[in-house]
Scaffold this active site. Structure first.
Site, PDB file in Angstrom:
ATOM      1  N   GLY A   1      -3.744   4.765   7.191  1.00  0.00           N
ATOM      2  CA  GLY A   1      -2.707   3.758   7.382  1.00  0.00           C
ATOM      3  C   GLY A   1      -2.225   3.792   8.828  1.00  0.00           C
TER       4      GLY A   1
ATOM      5  CG  ASP B   1      -5.372   2.235   0.289  1.00  0.00           C
ATOM      6  OD1 ASP B   1      -6.232   1.332   0.272  1.00  0.00           O
ATOM      7  OD2 ASP B   1      -4.245   2.103   0.820  1.00  0.00           O
TER       8      ASP B   1
ATOM      9  CG  MET C   1      -9.137   6.785   1.059  1.00  0.00           C
ATOM     10  SD  MET C   1      -8.500   7.012   2.729  1.00  0.00           S
ATOM     11  CE  MET C   1      -7.412   5.578   2.867  1.00  0.00           C
TER      12      MET C   1
ATOM     13  CG  HIS D   1      -9.191  -0.569  -0.885  1.00  0.00           C
ATOM     14  ND1 HIS D   1      -8.642  -0.560   0.387  1.00  0.00           N
ATOM     15  CD2 HIS D   1     -10.531  -0.612  -0.714  1.00  0.00           C
ATOM     16  CE1 HIS D   1      -9.625  -0.598   1.276  1.00  0.00           C
ATOM     17  NE2 HIS D   1     -10.769  -0.623   0.635  1.00  0.00           N
TER      18      HIS D   1
ATOM     19  CG  MET E   1     -11.678  -2.925   4.988  1.00  0.00           C
ATOM     20  SD  MET E   1     -10.149  -2.539   4.107  1.00  0.00           S
ATOM     21  CE  MET E   1      -9.297  -1.476   5.274  1.00  0.00           C
TER      22      MET E   1
ATOM     23  CG  ASP F   1      -6.123  -2.820   3.231  1.00  0.00           C
ATOM     24  OD1 ASP F   1      -5.067  -2.417   3.754  1.00  0.00           O
ATOM     25  OD2 ASP F   1      -6.812  -2.123   2.455  1.00  0.00           O
TER      26      ASP F   1
ATOM     27  CG  HIS G   1      -3.668  -1.895  -1.490  1.00  0.00           C
ATOM     28  ND1 HIS G   1      -4.669  -2.795  -1.775  1.00  0.00           N
ATOM     29  CD2 HIS G   1      -4.188  -1.027  -0.592  1.00  0.00           C
ATOM     30  CE1 HIS G   1      -5.747  -2.481  -1.072  1.00  0.00           C
ATOM     31  NE2 HIS G   1      -5.487  -1.403  -0.354  1.00  0.00           N
TER      32      HIS G   1
ATOM     33  CG  MET H   1     -11.706   2.689   1.109  1.00  0.00           C
ATOM     34  SD  MET H   1     -10.211   2.911   2.080  1.00  0.00           S
ATOM     35  CE  MET H   1      -8.997   2.830   0.768  1.00  0.00           C
TER      36      MET H   1
ATOM     37  CB  SER I   1      -0.891   0.013   1.241  1.00  0.00           C
ATOM     38  OG  SER I   1      -1.505   1.286   1.347  1.00  0.00           O
TER      39      SER I   1
HETATM   40  C1  DX5 Z   1      -6.707   1.834   5.030  1.00  0.00           C
HETATM   41  C2  DX5 Z   1      -6.125   1.353   3.739  1.00  0.00           C
HETATM   42  C3  DX5 Z   1      -4.952   0.479   3.852  1.00  0.00           C
HETATM   43  C4  DX5 Z   1      -3.748   1.058   4.523  1.00  0.00           C
HETATM   44  C5  DX5 Z   1      -3.037  -0.060   5.220  1.00  0.00           C
HETATM   45  O1  DX5 Z   1      -7.959   2.388   4.771  1.00  0.00           O
HETATM   46  O2  DX5 Z   1      -7.110   0.620   3.005  1.00  0.00           O
HETATM   47  O3  DX5 Z   1      -4.582  -0.058   2.574  1.00  0.00           O
HETATM   48  O4  DX5 Z   1      -2.858   1.693   3.657  1.00  0.00           O
HETATM   49  O5  DX5 Z   1      -1.998   0.472   5.911  1.00  0.00           O
HETATM   50  P1  DX5 Z   1      -1.274  -0.250   7.128  1.00  0.00           P
HETATM   51  O6  DX5 Z   1      -0.608  -1.489   6.563  1.00  0.00           O
HETATM   52  O7  DX5 Z   1      -0.337   0.787   7.584  1.00  0.00           O
HETATM   53  O8  DX5 Z   1      -2.323  -0.600   8.130  1.00  0.00           O
HETATM   54 ZN    ZN Z   2      -6.527  -0.467   1.215  1.00  0.00          ZN
END
Ligand code: DX5
Ligand code: ZN
Length: 225
Positions: A145, A36, A38, A67, A138, A176, A34, A69, A9
């Site tokens: 993160g 993300d 948002m 991913h 999740m 994740d 990955h 969101m 990620s």
């Molecule tokens: C959170 C994200 C994750 C995040 C994971 O909403 O979907 O992909 O980057 O990060 P870590 O590994 O730091 O928990």
């Molecule tokens: Zn993610």
């Protein structure tokens, strides 16, 4: 034997040097990236979107795991595939119809996956399990993160894994959030085969060694199965 893959990620990466970061991850043997997305509505955070994915796709041949969101994944699914996504995962809790969204992703030429937040029971994805390539569990609340792993999510992975074996289905189970050397063995033992790793990877002086150590644990655990 189950093949365990690691999806890095880039949420915790140095955003000013993404091309170099991705090159480093590729050299270190990361299986996929990955990404993300948002929108500030579905989750209380905003990250990056289509132009960044498209730009990164031009500088790497890596598999792009996107991913979403966002509240309306159906409206954007095809554009994310055209921008370079090889796998698009979207939330069951979003406003879009799951079947239509899966179809849009497949028609655009990518793999499709459904994501469930920590409070959503895994049984709610049963109607779609024969239509997707991936189910993403999740293991933290989506949005940020660096959060701590929610240990009670291990049971969810076990449930999805048992169901897959019972009905001979082919979806891969992705996890994740909060994945590191301590939590990885637990989700692998429960049946996860695709691990998203963010902040843990970026804290490592030697990401290759960290990923190899997790894969080695996976080999040992699979041998026990
Ligand atoms: C959170 C994200 C994750 C995040 C994971 O909403 O979907 O992909 O980057 O990060 P870590 O590994 O730091 O928990
Ligand atoms: Zn993610």
């Amino acid at each position: 034997m189950r093949k365990i893959q690691i999806s890095a990620s880039i949420l915790s990466a140095d955003m000013a040097n993404l091309a170099d970061v991705i090159d480093g991850l590729e050299q270190a043997g990361t299986d996929m990236l990955h990404f993300d997305v948002m929108d500030g509505h579905f989750v209380p955070n905003i990250t990056f979107g289509l132009p960044v994915l498209e730009a990164l796709d031009h500088v790497t041949g890596m598999f792009m795991d996107v991913h979403l969101m966002i509240e309306e994944p159906l409206c954007y699914a095809e554009r994310f595939v055209r921008a370079g996504a090889d796998l698009v995962t979207f939330h069951l809790e979003s406003k879009s119809d799951p079947v239509k969204t899966i179809e849009a992703i497949h028609q655009a030429g990518a793999q499709a996956g459904i994501v469930i937040k920590p409070d959503t029971p895994w049984e709610e994805v049963i109607p779609y399990l024969d239509q997707v390539e991936v189910i993403l569990v999740m293991t933290v609340e989506p949005g940020f993160g660096g959060q701590s792993f929610l240990w009670h999510m291990v049971k969810k992975v076990e449930g999805l894994s048992a169901y897959k074996n019972e009905y001979g289905l082919n979806y891969r189970i992705q996890v994740d959030g909060g994945i590191n050397a301590d939590t990885a063995p637990h989700v692998i033992r429960a049946g996860a085969d695709l691990l998203v790793i963010g902040s843990y990877l970026f804290r490592q002086a030697n990401p290759r060694a960290a990923m190899d150590a997790i894969r080695e644990q996976a080999v040992k655990l699979s041998a026990v199965d």
